[in-house]
Scaffold this active site. Structure first.
Site, PDB file in Angstrom:
ATOM      1  N   GLN A 198      54.890 126.604  77.040  1.00 15.56           N
ATOM      2  CA  GLN A 198      55.400 127.174  75.902  1.00 15.56           C
ATOM      3  C   GLN A 198      55.618 126.252  74.854  1.00 15.56           C
ATOM      4  O   GLN A 198      56.508 125.678  74.729  1.00 15.56           O
ATOM      5  CB  GLN A 198      56.941 127.847  76.312  1.00 15.56           C
ATOM      6  CG  GLN A 198      57.335 128.715  75.110  1.00 15.56           C
ATOM      7  CD  GLN A 198      56.946 130.020  75.225  1.00 15.56           C
ATOM      8  OE1 GLN A 198      57.080 131.051  76.235  1.00 15.56           O
ATOM      9  NE2 GLN A 198      55.883 130.397  74.419  1.00 15.56           N
ATOM     10  N   PHE A 199      54.577 125.734  74.117  1.00 12.40           N
ATOM     11  CA  PHE A 199      54.632 124.760  73.181  1.00 12.40           C
ATOM     12  C   PHE A 199      55.745 125.146  71.935  1.00 12.40           C
ATOM     13  O   PHE A 199      55.955 124.295  71.320  1.00 12.40           O
ATOM     14  CB  PHE A 199      53.396 124.418  72.509  1.00 12.40           C
ATOM     15  CG  PHE A 199      52.799 125.388  71.348  1.00 12.40           C
ATOM     16  CD1 PHE A 199      53.010 124.825  69.953  1.00 12.40           C
ATOM     17  CD2 PHE A 199      52.283 126.450  71.636  1.00 12.40           C
ATOM     18  CE1 PHE A 199      52.718 125.732  68.965  1.00 12.40           C
ATOM     19  CE2 PHE A 199      51.870 127.430  70.417  1.00 12.40           C
ATOM     20  CZ  PHE A 199      52.039 126.870  69.303  1.00 12.40           C
ATOM     21  N   THR A 200      55.924 126.334  71.727  1.00 17.15           N
ATOM     22  CA  THR A 200      56.899 126.767  70.853  1.00 17.15           C
ATOM     23  C   THR A 200      58.214 126.315  70.698  1.00 17.15           C
ATOM     24  O   THR A 200      58.926 126.493  70.122  1.00 17.15           O
ATOM     25  CB  THR A 200      57.091 128.167  70.569  1.00 17.15           C
ATOM     26  OG1 THR A 200      57.284 128.879  71.522  1.00 17.15           O
ATOM     27  CG2 THR A 200      55.408 128.670  70.010  1.00 17.15           C
TER      28      THR A 200
END
Length: 199
Positions: free
Chosen positions: A78-80
């Site tokens: 989950q790069f966000t």
């Protein structure tokens, strides 16, 4: 590395209608590699999560770890989580480059297995953007609002500046938070201007 850890009784992810990961009781872990992260951060994060005592024991207290309960982990990249929310539009420049993030995600998953945790790893790449089973996947953000700060002086002089964390208010005392504790400030204390000159 950053992670959001959610205790679950069941969790699953589908990509394009196909089930790609499913666990029973355990943890849903959203994980993000940041710029500058290395294998060391992945190892430390895995060890920390595996030992987190957030499951209830027979007395109903949060006293057991995932390893103690024999639960599993569903791990989702989950790069966000790297979002910079200082403005209204998130920025993700602090996230690790995609190839680095992919490698550290996989290494983190391997380290969780080394900690004795049964894990489910999710596909990475274009299909990851079509995950189902997670709220509005694959976008998850974390934000917080700090407690309001106040000057230790209850009646500042008219026209005096407002106190800031770690600075001196109009009365000359250090600004505190609502609990009355000295607030942190990443720089030297400063003096506020007082009407008629600089204090």
């Amino acid at each position: 590395m950053r992670a959001v850890v959610q205790r679950v009784t069941q969790a699953s992810v589908r990509v394009g209608g196909r089930l790609t990961g499913e666990i029973g009781p355990g943890l849903l872990i959203l994980v993000c590699a940041m710029q500058g992260d290395s294998d060391a951060q992945a190892e430390q994060l895995a060890a920390r999560i595996a030992k987190l005592r957030i499951f209830r024991d027979d007395a109903g207290k949060m006293n057991l770890s995932l390893r103690d309960t024999g639960g599993a982990a569903l791990i989702v990249s989950q790069f966000t989580l790297a979002a910079d929310l200082r403005g209204n539009r998130p920025g993700f420049s602090t996230a690790a480059a995609p190839d680095v993030g992919r490698r550290l995600y996989e290494y983190f998953t391997d380290r969780m297995r080394a900690e004795g945790i049964a894990t489910e790893r999710q596909p990475l790449g274009p299909l990851a953007g079509k995950q189902e089973g997670l709220p509005q996947a694959p976008c998850g953000l974390a934000t917080a609002i700090a407690p309001a700060l106040r000057c230790a002086c209850s009646t500042p002089p008219p026209g005096a500046g407002l106190g800031c964390a770690g600075m001196r208010g109009p009365c000359g005392t250090l600004v505190t938070n609502r609990a009355g504790k000295r607030a942190a400030f990443p720089g030297p204390p400063a003096r506020h201007p007082i009407s008629g000159g600089s204090g």
